[in-house]
Write a protein that holds these residues in place. Structure first.
Motif, PDB file in Angstrom:
ATOM      1  N   GLY A  54     128.334  40.050  29.394  1.00  0.00           N
ATOM      2  CA  GLY A  54     126.889  39.887  29.481  1.00  0.00           C
ATOM      3  C   GLY A  54     126.370  38.918  28.435  1.00  0.00           C
ATOM      4  N   TYR A  55     127.252  38.086  27.950  1.00  0.00           N
ATOM      5  CA  TYR A  55     126.970  37.097  26.897  1.00  0.00           C
ATOM      6  C   TYR A  55     126.595  37.731  25.566  1.00  0.00           C
ATOM      7  CZ  TYR A  55     127.150  33.833  30.760  1.00  0.00           C
ATOM      8  OH  TYR A  55     127.558  33.121  31.862  1.00  0.00           O
ATOM      9  N   GLU A  56     126.860  39.015  25.417  1.00  0.00           N
ATOM     10  CA  GLU A  56     126.606  39.656  24.130  1.00  0.00           C
ATOM     11  C   GLU A  56     127.432  40.919  23.927  1.00  0.00           C
ATOM     12  OE1 GLU A  56     125.452  39.693  20.390  1.00  0.00           O
ATOM     13  OE2 GLU A  56     125.027  38.075  21.775  1.00  0.00           O
ATOM     14  N   GLY A  57     128.182  41.319  24.899  1.00  0.00           N
ATOM     15  CA  GLY A  57     128.948  42.552  24.760  1.00  0.00           C
ATOM     16  C   GLY A  57     130.391  42.260  24.428  1.00  0.00           C
ATOM     17  N   PRO A  58     131.210  43.280  24.429  1.00  0.00           N
ATOM     18  CA  PRO A  58     132.629  43.049  24.167  1.00  0.00           C
ATOM     19  C   PRO A  58     133.280  42.305  25.333  1.00  0.00           C
ATOM     20  CG  PRO A  58     132.252  45.333  24.751  1.00  0.00           C
ATOM     21  CD  PRO A  58     130.897  44.683  24.651  1.00  0.00           C
ATOM     22  N   CYS A  59     134.244  41.506  24.996  1.00  0.00           N
ATOM     23  CA  CYS A  59     135.029  40.788  26.007  1.00  0.00           C
ATOM     24  C   CYS A  59     136.050  41.750  26.601  1.00  0.00           C
ATOM     25  CB  CYS A  59     135.720  39.589  25.354  1.00  0.00           C
ATOM     26  SG  CYS A  59     136.703  38.603  26.505  1.00  0.00           S
ATOM     27  N   VAL A  60     136.319  41.603  27.876  1.00  0.00           N
ATOM     28  CA  VAL A  60     137.309  42.468  28.524  1.00  0.00           C
ATOM     29  C   VAL A  60     138.736  42.123  28.093  1.00  0.00           C
ATOM     30  CG1 VAL A  60     135.857  42.942  30.531  1.00  0.00           C
ATOM     31  CG2 VAL A  60     137.453  41.019  30.600  1.00  0.00           C
ATOM     32  N   GLN A  61     138.913  40.916  27.560  1.00  0.00           N
ATOM     33  CA  GLN A  61     140.244  40.517  27.109  1.00  0.00           C
ATOM     34  C   GLN A  61     140.514  41.141  25.737  1.00  0.00           C
ATOM     35  OE1 GLN A  61     141.580  36.486  28.363  1.00  0.00           O
ATOM     36  NE2 GLN A  61     139.376  36.066  28.234  1.00  0.00           N
ATOM     37  N   LYS A  62     141.664  41.698  25.592  1.00  0.00           N
ATOM     38  CA  LYS A  62     142.036  42.363  24.339  1.00  0.00           C
ATOM     39  C   LYS A  62     143.045  41.477  23.615  1.00  0.00           C
ATOM     40  CE  LYS A  62     139.344  45.570  25.535  1.00  0.00           C
ATOM     41  NZ  LYS A  62     137.964  45.240  25.249  1.00  0.00           N
ATOM     42  N   ASP A  63     142.514  40.637  22.748  1.00  0.00           N
ATOM     43  CA  ASP A  63     143.354  39.714  21.986  1.00  0.00           C
ATOM     44  C   ASP A  63     142.772  39.572  20.587  1.00  0.00           C
ATOM     45  OD1 ASP A  63     141.115  38.104  22.415  1.00  0.00           O
ATOM     46  OD2 ASP A  63     142.107  36.781  23.841  1.00  0.00           O
ATOM     47  N   GLU A  64     143.187  38.577  19.845  1.00  0.00           N
ATOM     48  CA  GLU A  64     142.747  38.429  18.457  1.00  0.00           C
ATOM     49  C   GLU A  64     141.293  37.974  18.317  1.00  0.00           C
ATOM     50  OE1 GLU A  64     145.538  36.631  15.599  1.00  0.00           O
ATOM     51  OE2 GLU A  64     147.054  36.814  17.184  1.00  0.00           O
ATOM     52  N   MET A  65     140.647  37.660  19.414  1.00  0.00           N
ATOM     53  CA  MET A  65     139.267  37.191  19.330  1.00  0.00           C
ATOM     54  C   MET A  65     138.333  38.258  18.792  1.00  0.00           C
ATOM     55  SD  MET A  65     137.679  34.398  19.601  1.00  0.00           S
ATOM     56  CE  MET A  65     135.963  34.083  19.245  1.00  0.00           C
ATOM     57  N   GLU A  66     138.636  39.514  19.018  1.00  0.00           N
ATOM     58  CA  GLU A  66     137.776  40.581  18.486  1.00  0.00           C
ATOM     59  C   GLU A  66     137.758  40.554  16.957  1.00  0.00           C
ATOM     60  OE1 GLU A  66     135.430  42.624  19.890  1.00  0.00           O
ATOM     61  OE2 GLU A  66     135.846  41.281  21.556  1.00  0.00           O
ATOM     62  N   GLN A  67     138.911  40.347  16.313  1.00  0.00           N
ATOM     63  CA  GLN A  67     138.950  40.263  14.854  1.00  0.00           C
ATOM     64  C   GLN A  67     138.249  38.993  14.367  1.00  0.00           C
ATOM     65  OE1 GLN A  67     141.952  40.736  16.638  1.00  0.00           O
ATOM     66  NE2 GLN A  67     141.990  42.948  16.346  1.00  0.00           N
ATOM     67  N   ILE A  68     138.430  37.899  15.097  1.00  0.00           N
ATOM     68  CA  ILE A  68     137.782  36.641  14.739  1.00  0.00           C
ATOM     69  C   ILE A  68     136.273  36.774  14.893  1.00  0.00           C
ATOM     70  CG2 ILE A  68     137.548  34.203  15.373  1.00  0.00           C
ATOM     71  CD1 ILE A  68     140.592  34.324  16.110  1.00  0.00           C
ATOM     72  N   ARG A  69     135.859  37.438  15.945  1.00  0.00           N
ATOM     73  CA  ARG A  69     134.423  37.695  16.162  1.00  0.00           C
ATOM     74  C   ARG A  69     133.826  38.412  14.954  1.00  0.00           C
ATOM     75  NH1 ARG A  69     131.656  40.383  21.387  1.00  0.00           N
ATOM     76  NH2 ARG A  69     129.714  41.051  20.444  1.00  0.00           N
ATOM     77  N   ALA A  70     134.503  39.448  14.479  1.00  0.00           N
ATOM     78  CA  ALA A  70     134.013  40.206  13.330  1.00  0.00           C
ATOM     79  C   ALA A  70     133.897  39.311  12.098  1.00  0.00           C
ATOM     80  CB  ALA A  70     134.939  41.393  13.043  1.00  0.00           C
ATOM     81  N   GLU A  71     134.878  38.451  11.887  1.00  0.00           N
ATOM     82  CA  GLU A  71     134.838  37.534  10.735  1.00  0.00           C
ATOM     83  C   GLU A  71     133.682  36.539  10.861  1.00  0.00           C
ATOM     84  OE1 GLU A  71     136.584  37.591   7.892  1.00  0.00           O
ATOM     85  OE2 GLU A  71     137.683  39.361   8.568  1.00  0.00           O
ATOM     86  N   ILE A  72     133.487  36.015  12.054  1.00  0.00           N
ATOM     87  CA  ILE A  72     132.385  35.059  12.263  1.00  0.00           C
ATOM     88  C   ILE A  72     131.044  35.735  12.027  1.00  0.00           C
ATOM     89  CG2 ILE A  72     131.163  33.720  14.039  1.00  0.00           C
ATOM     90  CD1 ILE A  72     133.962  32.962  15.158  1.00  0.00           C
ATOM     91  N   LEU A  73     130.882  36.948  12.529  1.00  0.00           N
ATOM     92  CA  LEU A  73     129.594  37.622  12.391  1.00  0.00           C
ATOM     93  C   LEU A  73     129.326  38.102  10.968  1.00  0.00           C
ATOM     94  CD1 LEU A  73     129.322  39.489  15.800  1.00  0.00           C
ATOM     95  CD2 LEU A  73     128.187  37.368  15.066  1.00  0.00           C
ATOM     96  N   LYS A  74     130.359  38.208  10.129  1.00  0.00           N
ATOM     97  CA  LYS A  74     130.167  38.521   8.713  1.00  0.00           C
ATOM     98  C   LYS A  74     129.812  37.271   7.914  1.00  0.00           C
ATOM     99  CE  LYS A  74     134.127  40.403   7.716  1.00  0.00           C
ATOM    100  NZ  LYS A  74     135.277  41.098   7.124  1.00  0.00           N
ATOM    101  N   ALA A  75     130.099  36.113   8.491  1.00  0.00           N
ATOM    102  CA  ALA A  75     129.968  34.846   7.769  1.00  0.00           C
ATOM    103  C   ALA A  75     128.542  34.311   7.793  1.00  0.00           C
ATOM    104  CB  ALA A  75     130.920  33.813   8.355  1.00  0.00           C
ATOM    105  N   ASP A  76     128.291  33.435   6.821  1.00  0.00           N
ATOM    106  CA  ASP A  76     127.041  32.688   6.753  1.00  0.00           C
ATOM    107  C   ASP A  76     127.246  31.248   7.217  1.00  0.00           C
ATOM    108  OD1 ASP A  76     125.587  34.832   5.292  1.00  0.00           O
ATOM    109  OD2 ASP A  76     127.079  34.368   3.745  1.00  0.00           O
ATOM    110  N   MET A  77     128.515  30.855   7.353  1.00  0.00           N
ATOM    111  CA  MET A  77     128.836  29.469   7.717  1.00  0.00           C
ATOM    112  C   MET A  77     130.143  29.436   8.489  1.00  0.00           C
ATOM    113  SD  MET A  77     129.396  26.238   5.153  1.00  0.00           S
ATOM    114  CE  MET A  77     129.349  24.565   5.809  1.00  0.00           C
ATOM    115  N   MET A  78     130.178  28.573   9.517  1.00  0.00           N
ATOM    116  CA  MET A  78     131.413  28.273  10.250  1.00  0.00           C
ATOM    117  C   MET A  78     131.771  26.815   9.999  1.00  0.00           C
ATOM    118  SD  MET A  78     131.257  29.949  14.073  1.00  0.00           S
ATOM    119  CE  MET A  78     129.588  29.455  14.479  1.00  0.00           C
TER     120      MET A  78
END
Length: 178
Positions: A54-78
């Motif tokens: 839904g462009y904002e929920g969890p992805c159905v794919q279970k891979d390393e992107m979930e951990q990367i997502r958490a790191e990006i959302l903790k960050a102030d800069m990419m």
């Protein structure tokens, strides 16, 4: 500031990752926290376009992107890091960027900072035109604040890069962050 560096080079010891290290050195010296993510070697599947997120929920794919997502959302800069492959970013970095669609709104609301570090063998003045256009579109779409770009022309090998002005530019960009 919490900075996440997204490395897209399949060559772990290549020129673009060297620029990322120099950027990180400067940023850390200025008191920032830097987390480098090797996107090129992470297990990230391409977006399937299923829109189950839904462009904002969890992805159905279970891979390393979930951990990367958490790191990006903790960050102030990419910081996007890539060698130039046929006048664009690597497929590995593009795969990660495509998966940002599962949390676009969260990124947009954060008004994060961003930077681009890239290298190319080619040294023509038009070398980075398409990559720059893509990056500037991402900045606009994701509501990022562009803090700078280091575009290393004529950096075909790590040795060429180390002898160029670009490592110092990457270091200074990291050091200058507020």
């Amino acid at each position: 500031m919490n900075i996440v560096v997204l490395e897209g080079s399949p060559n772990r010891n290549g020129s673009s990752n060297f620029l990322a290290e120099r950027f990180a050195d400067g940023a850390r010296e200025s008191g920032h926290t830097v987390r480098i993510i090797d996107a090129a070697h992470a297990h990230i599947a391409p977006c399937t376009g299923c829109v189950s997120c839904g462009y904002e929920g969890p992805c159905v794919q279970k891979d390393e992107m979930e951990q990367i997502r958490a790191e990006i959302l903790k960050a102030d800069m990419m910081v996007f890091v890539t060698p130039l492959y046929y006048y664009g970013m690597t497929a590995q970095l593009k795969t990660l960027i495509d998966r940002l669609c599962a949390f676009n709104s969260s990124i947009q609301r954060k008004h994060m900072k961003s930077a681009l570090l890239a290298v190319a063998w080619n040294s023509d003045n038009w070398t980075f035109d398409t990559l720059e256009a893509h990056y500037k579109t991402l900045v606009r779409y994701l509501n990022l604040e562009n803090c700078g770009e280091v575009l290393g022309r004529g950096c075909g090998t790590p040795g060429m890069t180390k002898r160029s002005k670009y490592p110092e530019q990457a270091y200074c960009l990291g050091k200058s962050l507020i």
